[in-house]
Motif scaffolding. Structure first.
Motif, short mmCIF file in Angstrom:
data_model
loop_
_atom_site.label_atom_id
_atom_site.label_comp_id
_atom_site.label_asym_id
_atom_site.label_seq_id
_atom_site.Cartn_x
_atom_site.Cartn_y
_atom_site.Cartn_z
N LYS A 107 -1.39 -40.36 14.62
CA LYS A 107 -0.79 -41.28 15.59
C LYS A 107 0.65 -41.65 15.25
O LYS A 107 1.53 -41.64 16.10
CB LYS A 107 -1.64 -42.54 15.70
CG LYS A 107 -1.15 -43.49 16.75
CD LYS A 107 -2.11 -44.64 16.96
CE LYS A 107 -1.58 -45.50 18.09
NZ LYS A 107 -2.54 -46.45 18.56
N CYS A 119 -0.06 -37.51 18.64
CA CYS A 119 -0.79 -38.16 19.73
C CYS A 119 0.00 -38.20 21.03
O CYS A 119 -0.60 -38.34 22.09
CB CYS A 119 -1.23 -39.56 19.31
SG CYS A 119 -2.67 -39.52 18.23
N GLY A 120 1.30 -38.06 20.97
CA GLY A 120 2.09 -38.00 22.19
C GLY A 120 1.84 -36.72 22.98
O GLY A 120 1.98 -36.69 24.20
N THR A 123 -2.92 -36.74 24.03
CA THR A 123 -3.38 -38.13 24.17
C THR A 123 -4.88 -38.23 24.40
O THR A 123 -5.53 -39.13 23.87
CB THR A 123 -2.63 -38.84 25.31
OG1 THR A 123 -2.79 -38.07 26.51
CG2 THR A 123 -1.18 -39.01 25.00
N CYS A 126 -6.59 -37.86 21.04
CA CYS A 126 -6.39 -39.06 20.21
C CYS A 126 -7.21 -40.24 20.73
O CYS A 126 -7.73 -41.02 19.94
CB CYS A 126 -4.91 -39.42 20.14
SG CYS A 126 -3.98 -38.26 19.11
N ASN A 127 -7.32 -40.35 22.04
CA ASN A 127 -8.14 -41.42 22.61
C ASN A 127 -9.62 -41.23 22.27
O ASN A 127 -10.33 -42.20 21.99
CB ASN A 127 -7.94 -41.52 24.12
CG ASN A 127 -6.58 -42.06 24.49
OD1 ASN A 127 -5.93 -42.73 23.69
ND2 ASN A 127 -6.14 -41.77 25.69
#
Length: 163
Positions: A107, A119-120, A123, A126-127
């Motif tokens: 992150k 994470c960009g 996403t 990462c979520n």
């Protein structure tokens, strides 16, 4: 009829079972394809040993939790169950610690090591990892409460107290 003491233990064990099962399913299904500087890649939990450890540890606790539900309340196995609960609590804590460290790097990145955050670009992945970690935290907190309650109910007759 289920005794009130057994009912609380049963409820806590069902919560742990649900949380660890959710953590396994959410983490095991986390994957997403992304692009980073014209390079295409796929982020998935199985690429990270810490995430694999998290899934395996939660799967072990899920299976154990399911099996413990069938032990009779008057069984002599509850002393062993208490010891195994302690071991599995430590296993859960170590697995979420490892997974959380890797998730933090994913992150935020690590400028000292030159690692960029990912994470960009992924996403959804990462979520999902964050959701699995939340389920893992719910399992750990519930397991610690269960462990403390189990120690209390196990030691209470030995100390000669009623209640």
């Amino acid at each position: 009829m289920v005794k009130p003491k057994r009912l609380l233990s049963l409820l806590l064990r069902i919560i742990v079972l649900g949380a660890t099962l959710a953590a396994v399913i959410i983490m095991a299904t986390s994957h997403e394809k992304g692009t980073f500087f014209a390079l295409s890649y796929e982020a998935k939990y199985s690429d990270t040993p810490a995430f694999k450890f998290f899934v395996i540890a939660n799967a072990i606790v899920t299976v154990y939790g399911f099996l413990v539900l069938f032990i009779p309340s008057e069984s002599q196995l509850w002393g062993l169950v208490l010891a195994l609960d302690l071991v599995l609590t430590m296993l859960l804590i170590s697995s979420i610690s490892a997974a959380l460290a890797v998730a933090q790097v994913g992150k935020k990145g690590n400028s000292s090591a030159g690692w960029l955050p990912v994470c960009g670009q992924v996403t959804k992945y990462c979520n999902q990892v964050s959701g699995a970690l939340v389920a893992g935290f719910i399992a750990i907190i519930t397991y610690i409460i269960l462990l403390l309650y189990s120690i209390y109910t196990f030691l209470n007759p030995l100390l000669g107290k009623n209640g």
